[in-house]
Motif scaffolding. Sequence first.
Motif, PDB file in Angstrom:
ATOM      1  N   GLY A  28       6.209   0.410   4.258  1.00  0.00           N
ATOM      2  CA  GLY A  28       5.265   0.926   3.274  1.00  0.00           C
ATOM      3  C   GLY A  28       5.882   1.749   2.166  1.00  0.00           C
ATOM      4  O   GLY A  28       5.175   2.423   1.419  1.00  0.00           O
ATOM      5  N   THR A  29       7.207   1.689   1.999  1.00  0.00           N
ATOM      6  CA  THR A  29       7.858   2.521   0.977  1.00  0.00           C
ATOM      7  C   THR A  29       8.185   1.755  -0.300  1.00  0.00           C
ATOM      8  O   THR A  29       8.548   2.362  -1.310  1.00  0.00           O
ATOM      9  CB  THR A  29       9.160   3.122   1.529  1.00  0.00           C
ATOM     10  OG1 THR A  29      10.042   2.058   1.904  1.00  0.00           O
ATOM     11  CG2 THR A  29       8.874   4.001   2.745  1.00  0.00           C
ATOM     12  N   HIS A  30       8.071   0.429  -0.273  1.00  0.00           N
ATOM     13  CA  HIS A  30       8.428  -0.377  -1.442  1.00  0.00           C
ATOM     14  C   HIS A  30       7.357  -1.420  -1.732  1.00  0.00           C
ATOM     15  O   HIS A  30       6.717  -1.936  -0.823  1.00  0.00           O
ATOM     16  CB  HIS A  30       9.771  -1.082  -1.238  1.00  0.00           C
ATOM     17  CG  HIS A  30      10.940  -0.153  -1.150  1.00  0.00           C
ATOM     18  ND1 HIS A  30      11.197   0.607  -0.034  1.00  0.00           N
ATOM     19  CD2 HIS A  30      11.927   0.148  -2.063  1.00  0.00           C
ATOM     20  CE1 HIS A  30      12.287   1.328  -0.247  1.00  0.00           C
ATOM     21  NE2 HIS A  30      12.746   1.077  -1.464  1.00  0.00           N
ATOM     22  N   VAL A  31       7.193  -1.670  -3.024  1.00  0.00           N
ATOM     23  CA  VAL A  31       6.244  -2.687  -3.474  1.00  0.00           C
ATOM     24  C   VAL A  31       6.996  -3.721  -4.290  1.00  0.00           C
ATOM     25  O   VAL A  31       7.821  -3.368  -5.143  1.00  0.00           O
ATOM     26  CB  VAL A  31       5.128  -2.070  -4.342  1.00  0.00           C
ATOM     27  CG1 VAL A  31       4.237  -3.156  -4.925  1.00  0.00           C
ATOM     28  CG2 VAL A  31       4.300  -1.094  -3.534  1.00  0.00           C
ATOM     29  N   SER A  32       6.726  -4.979  -4.016  1.00  0.00           N
ATOM     30  CA  SER A  32       7.267  -6.054  -4.852  1.00  0.00           C
ATOM     31  C   SER A  32       6.143  -6.657  -5.664  1.00  0.00           C
ATOM     32  O   SER A  32       5.051  -6.889  -5.141  1.00  0.00           O
ATOM     33  CB  SER A  32       7.910  -7.149  -3.985  1.00  0.00           C
ATOM     34  OG  SER A  32       9.079  -6.674  -3.374  1.00  0.00           O
ATOM     35  N   GLY A  68       9.080 -12.791 -14.143  1.00  0.00           N
ATOM     36  CA  GLY A  68       9.962 -11.767 -13.605  1.00  0.00           C
ATOM     37  C   GLY A  68       9.409 -11.099 -12.369  1.00  0.00           C
ATOM     38  O   GLY A  68       8.273 -11.321 -11.974  1.00  0.00           O
ATOM     39  N   ARG A  69      10.264 -10.294 -11.761  1.00  0.00           N
ATOM     40  CA  ARG A  69       9.880  -9.579 -10.549  1.00  0.00           C
ATOM     41  C   ARG A  69      10.287  -8.126 -10.680  1.00  0.00           C
ATOM     42  O   ARG A  69      11.356  -7.811 -11.193  1.00  0.00           O
ATOM     43  CB  ARG A  69      10.584 -10.187  -9.339  1.00  0.00           C
ATOM     44  CG  ARG A  69      10.370  -9.383  -8.063  1.00  0.00           C
ATOM     45  CD  ARG A  69      11.318  -9.827  -6.973  1.00  0.00           C
ATOM     46  NE  ARG A  69      11.079  -9.098  -5.748  1.00  0.00           N
ATOM     47  CZ  ARG A  69      11.896  -9.092  -4.712  1.00  0.00           C
ATOM     48  NH1 ARG A  69      13.026  -9.759  -4.762  1.00  0.00           N
ATOM     49  NH2 ARG A  69      11.601  -8.416  -3.618  1.00  0.00           N
ATOM     50  N   SER A  70       9.445  -7.251 -10.191  1.00  0.00           N
ATOM     51  CA  SER A  70       9.828  -5.845 -10.112  1.00  0.00           C
ATOM     52  C   SER A  70       9.821  -5.427  -8.660  1.00  0.00           C
ATOM     53  O   SER A  70       9.013  -5.885  -7.871  1.00  0.00           O
ATOM     54  CB  SER A  70       8.836  -4.956 -10.883  1.00  0.00           C
ATOM     55  OG  SER A  70       7.595  -4.901 -10.228  1.00  0.00           O
ATOM     56  N   HIS A  71      10.756  -4.566  -8.300  1.00  0.00           N
ATOM     57  CA  HIS A  71      10.815  -4.005  -6.961  1.00  0.00           C
ATOM     58  C   HIS A  71      10.699  -2.496  -7.125  1.00  0.00           C
ATOM     59  O   HIS A  71      11.612  -1.858  -7.643  1.00  0.00           O
ATOM     60  CB  HIS A  71      12.125  -4.391  -6.280  1.00  0.00           C
ATOM     61  CG  HIS A  71      12.188  -3.945  -4.860  1.00  0.00           C
ATOM     62  ND1 HIS A  71      11.707  -4.709  -3.824  1.00  0.00           N
ATOM     63  CD2 HIS A  71      12.677  -2.815  -4.307  1.00  0.00           C
ATOM     64  CE1 HIS A  71      11.902  -4.079  -2.670  1.00  0.00           C
ATOM     65  NE2 HIS A  71      12.493  -2.924  -2.946  1.00  0.00           N
TER      66      HIS A  71
END
Length: 354
Positions: A319-323, A329-332
Amino acid sequence: MSLEIEATDVIKVILQFCKENGLTESFNALQNECHVSLNTVDSIETFVADINSGRWDVLLPQIAQLKLPRAKLENLYEQVVLEMVELRELDTAKAMLKQTQVLQRLKAEDPERYSRLEQLCGRTYMDLRDLYGANSSKEKRRAALANSLSQEVSMVPPSRLMSIVGQAVKWQQSQGLLPPGTAYDLFRGTAASARDEVETYPTQLAAKVTFGAKTHPEVAVFSPDGTLLVTGSTDGFIEVWEPVTGKLKKDLTYQADELFMMHDEAVLALAFNRESTVLVSGSLDGKIKVWRVSSGQCLRRFDHAHSQGVTCVALSRDGTHVSGFTAHGRSHTCICCMKTYIWGHSGSATAAIA
């Protein structure tokens, strides 16, 4: 230190299950074969009160399922006969003398005591001193019976077998041995596998969610535990529904008050965390938001996650990162430090795994 369980305790749990489910023959057979007595009542206070009040019609069926010392049973049945004689219910008293096993055994082993009861049933005039004795009374004899019989019974919580099984299954789920919601074959001790299930295609419409004429959903997801259906619409609204009925979930206070999770533009992507408590949403204007589903509170928002519409999102296991993906494009994004890292795609991305 190992936990030892007595075999008699296991039998008592099974006996309780038989008793509660009306399996009288199985109850008697198991009790007689194993020589283990359940001897439980729903409430000792009620049991004692029934004796003191002389509610024999309620008490005797309970007594029939208990294993009590012969002397105490004889005292009980003798008391019932005496009270029937006092009420001049002579036919009932005589029937008990002739038809109950306890009193027939008394006839064989203590004929003098049995003969006294027979004589009392044949009298036309009755003195209470002849029934209960000069130094006793009906109430005193009841109290003595209540004290004596209450020492032979105990009170346990109901449905112990089902409670123990339920606790065991929950423990396996907590240890990751059984995923939430898995159909469990208790007899074989295994979770239902794909080969146990017959694959069929849907033949009936289970529920229907209706939207207004000026809007339509762009995305819909089920929560991992299967209890929620969430939709994102062109008007920016994020709505939580009952999957079974297709109705808006009104036990969420904010939705009952017509307050909703929402974006300024159309919602294109939604994703839950593993616990079904947190929701991530992405919108046409490139924004990503993180929500607590139970309260509708926005926990985090990333207003500049993308310059284009976010087409899919995902939360990491911890639960600490969102993709989040767009068409190009992609953001992390790290929720903790609010930093965003960007990688590219040459085509449109429609799914994400964080």
